[in-house]
Design a protein around this motif. Structure first.
Motif, PDB file in Angstrom:
ATOM      1  N   LEU A  22      -6.763  -1.184  -2.088  1.00 50.40           N
ATOM      2  CA  LEU A  22      -6.350  -0.120  -1.180  1.00 50.40           C
ATOM      3  C   LEU A  22      -5.876  -0.699   0.151  1.00 50.40           C
ATOM      4  O   LEU A  22      -4.874  -0.258   0.710  1.00 50.40           O
ATOM      5  N   ASP A  23      -6.579  -1.703   0.636  1.00 51.23           N
ATOM      6  CA  ASP A  23      -6.242  -2.311   1.924  1.00 51.23           C
ATOM      7  C   ASP A  23      -4.848  -2.943   1.918  1.00 51.23           C
ATOM      8  O   ASP A  23      -4.240  -3.100   2.978  1.00 51.23           O
ATOM      9  N   GLN A  24      -4.324  -3.276   0.747  1.00 52.22           N
ATOM     10  CA  GLN A  24      -2.970  -3.844   0.654  1.00 52.22           C
ATOM     11  C   GLN A  24      -1.894  -2.849   1.107  1.00 52.22           C
ATOM     12  O   GLN A  24      -0.806  -3.243   1.482  1.00 52.22           O
ATOM     13  N   PHE A  25      -2.211  -1.567   1.063  1.00 46.13           N
ATOM     14  CA  PHE A  25      -1.214  -0.549   1.387  1.00 46.13           C
ATOM     15  C   PHE A  25      -1.122  -0.270   2.887  1.00 46.13           C
ATOM     16  O   PHE A  25      -0.196   0.395   3.335  1.00 46.13           O
ATOM     17  N   SER A  26      -2.072  -0.768   3.665  1.00 47.06           N
ATOM     18  CA  SER A  26      -2.130  -0.410   5.088  1.00 47.06           C
ATOM     19  C   SER A  26      -0.930  -0.916   5.890  1.00 47.06           C
ATOM     20  O   SER A  26      -0.612  -0.362   6.933  1.00 47.06           O
ATOM     21  N   SER A  27      -0.251  -1.938   5.401  1.00 50.35           N
ATOM     22  CA  SER A  27       0.902  -2.465   6.142  1.00 50.35           C
ATOM     23  C   SER A  27       2.222  -1.798   5.744  1.00 50.35           C
ATOM     24  O   SER A  27       3.263  -2.097   6.319  1.00 50.35           O
ATOM     25  N   LEU A  33       5.181   4.233   1.424  1.00 50.42           N
ATOM     26  CA  LEU A  33       4.011   4.891   0.826  1.00 50.42           C
ATOM     27  C   LEU A  33       4.399   6.143   0.046  1.00 50.42           C
ATOM     28  O   LEU A  33       3.709   6.522  -0.900  1.00 50.42           O
ATOM     29  N   ALA A 116      -0.340   8.457   5.886  1.00 47.38           N
ATOM     30  CA  ALA A 116      -1.276   7.339   5.698  1.00 47.38           C
ATOM     31  C   ALA A 116      -2.737   7.733   5.895  1.00 47.38           C
ATOM     32  O   ALA A 116      -3.630   6.982   5.497  1.00 47.38           O
ATOM     33  N   SER A 117      -3.012   8.909   6.455  1.00 44.25           N
ATOM     34  CA  SER A 117      -4.410   9.333   6.608  1.00 44.25           C
ATOM     35  C   SER A 117      -5.104   9.463   5.248  1.00 44.25           C
ATOM     36  O   SER A 117      -6.333   9.362   5.159  1.00 44.25           O
ATOM     37  N   LEU A 119      -5.023   7.296   2.921  1.00 41.17           N
ATOM     38  CA  LEU A 119      -5.623   5.988   2.638  1.00 41.17           C
ATOM     39  C   LEU A 119      -7.004   5.883   3.280  1.00 41.17           C
ATOM     40  O   LEU A 119      -7.954   5.412   2.644  1.00 41.17           O
ATOM     41  N   GLU A 120      -7.125   6.326   4.526  1.00 40.30           N
ATOM     42  CA  GLU A 120      -8.405   6.236   5.230  1.00 40.30           C
ATOM     43  C   GLU A 120      -9.429   7.194   4.624  1.00 40.30           C
ATOM     44  O   GLU A 120     -10.607   6.858   4.496  1.00 40.30           O
ATOM     45  N   ARG A 123     -10.601   5.586   1.487  1.00 42.62           N
ATOM     46  CA  ARG A 123     -11.418   4.412   1.822  1.00 42.62           C
ATOM     47  C   ARG A 123     -12.841   4.851   2.191  1.00 42.62           C
ATOM     48  O   ARG A 123     -13.820   4.250   1.732  1.00 42.62           O
TER      49      ARG A 123
END
Length: 188
Positions: A22-27, A33, A116-117, A119-120, A123
């Motif tokens: 999942l962290d790979q998508f943060s950039s 996205l 992108a919220s 993703l958080e 997470r």
């Protein structure tokens, strides 16, 4: 028959892997996205939103059942036939291919405006899932039952519910990673 502690350790490892992926998508940008390979396929955010929608049901359900369960040092777990079927149907086949499944309309995020919220949110759910998996070490995974999202009449053993949810997370994380890989192909 599996050992409760081994099953929970495996599911904890799988959940930690989902968080790393999942962290790979943060950039990625909002456009990346929301990129779809085709009109009817899901974007990365749609894959993650789908998982978060299921998390909205299962995390409180699991938390409540663990809170209500009697403490137990029974370390045995035998999967039920239905729970095992559901869990195994989530995993990819030998060739890495996923079984086709129809998504329930209320769990289908296609064309929802997402950012992108998502993703958080997912997470945070995964961090809570890790806490629940650790808390489950003190309950009987076979005797403790949970409702499932598709029917209030069907109950699964807690161990099977954990397997279904974690494997489902892996399934759609693999889907999101394929979309990301496709993005790289399009960009080059």
């Amino acid at each position: 028959m599996a050992m409760r502690d081994e099953l929970l350790a495996d599911l904890i490892d799988r959940t930690k892997q989902v968080i790393r992926e999942l962290d790979q998508f943060s950039s990625l940008s909002g456009e990346e996205l929301n990129h779809r390979v085709s009109e009817r396929s899901w974007s990365i955010l749609e894959c993650i939103e789908h998982l978060a929608l299921y998390g909205d049901f299962y995390i409180p359900e699991i938390r409540n059942r663990i809170a209500e369960a009697q403490p137990s040092d029974n370390n045995d777990f035998k999967s039920g036939w239905l729970g095992n079927y559901f869990a195994l149907s989530m995993l990819p086949g030998e060739n890495g291919k996923l079984n086709k499944m129809k998504t329930f309309k209320e769990m289908n995020p296609i064309n929802k405006p997402l950012n992108a919220s998502v993703l958080e949110r997912f997470r945070k759910q995964q961090l809570e899932m890790l806490e629940l998996l650790m808390a489950a070490g003190g309950v009987d995974l076979g005797r403790t039952k949970t409702s499932i999202s598709i029917s209030k009449w069907i109950k699964l053993k807690l161990g099977d519910t954990f397997r279904v949810v974690v494997y489902h997370n892996q399934r759609h994380m693999a889907h999101a990673l394929r979309v990301q890989k496709e993005l790289l192909v399009v960009a080059n």
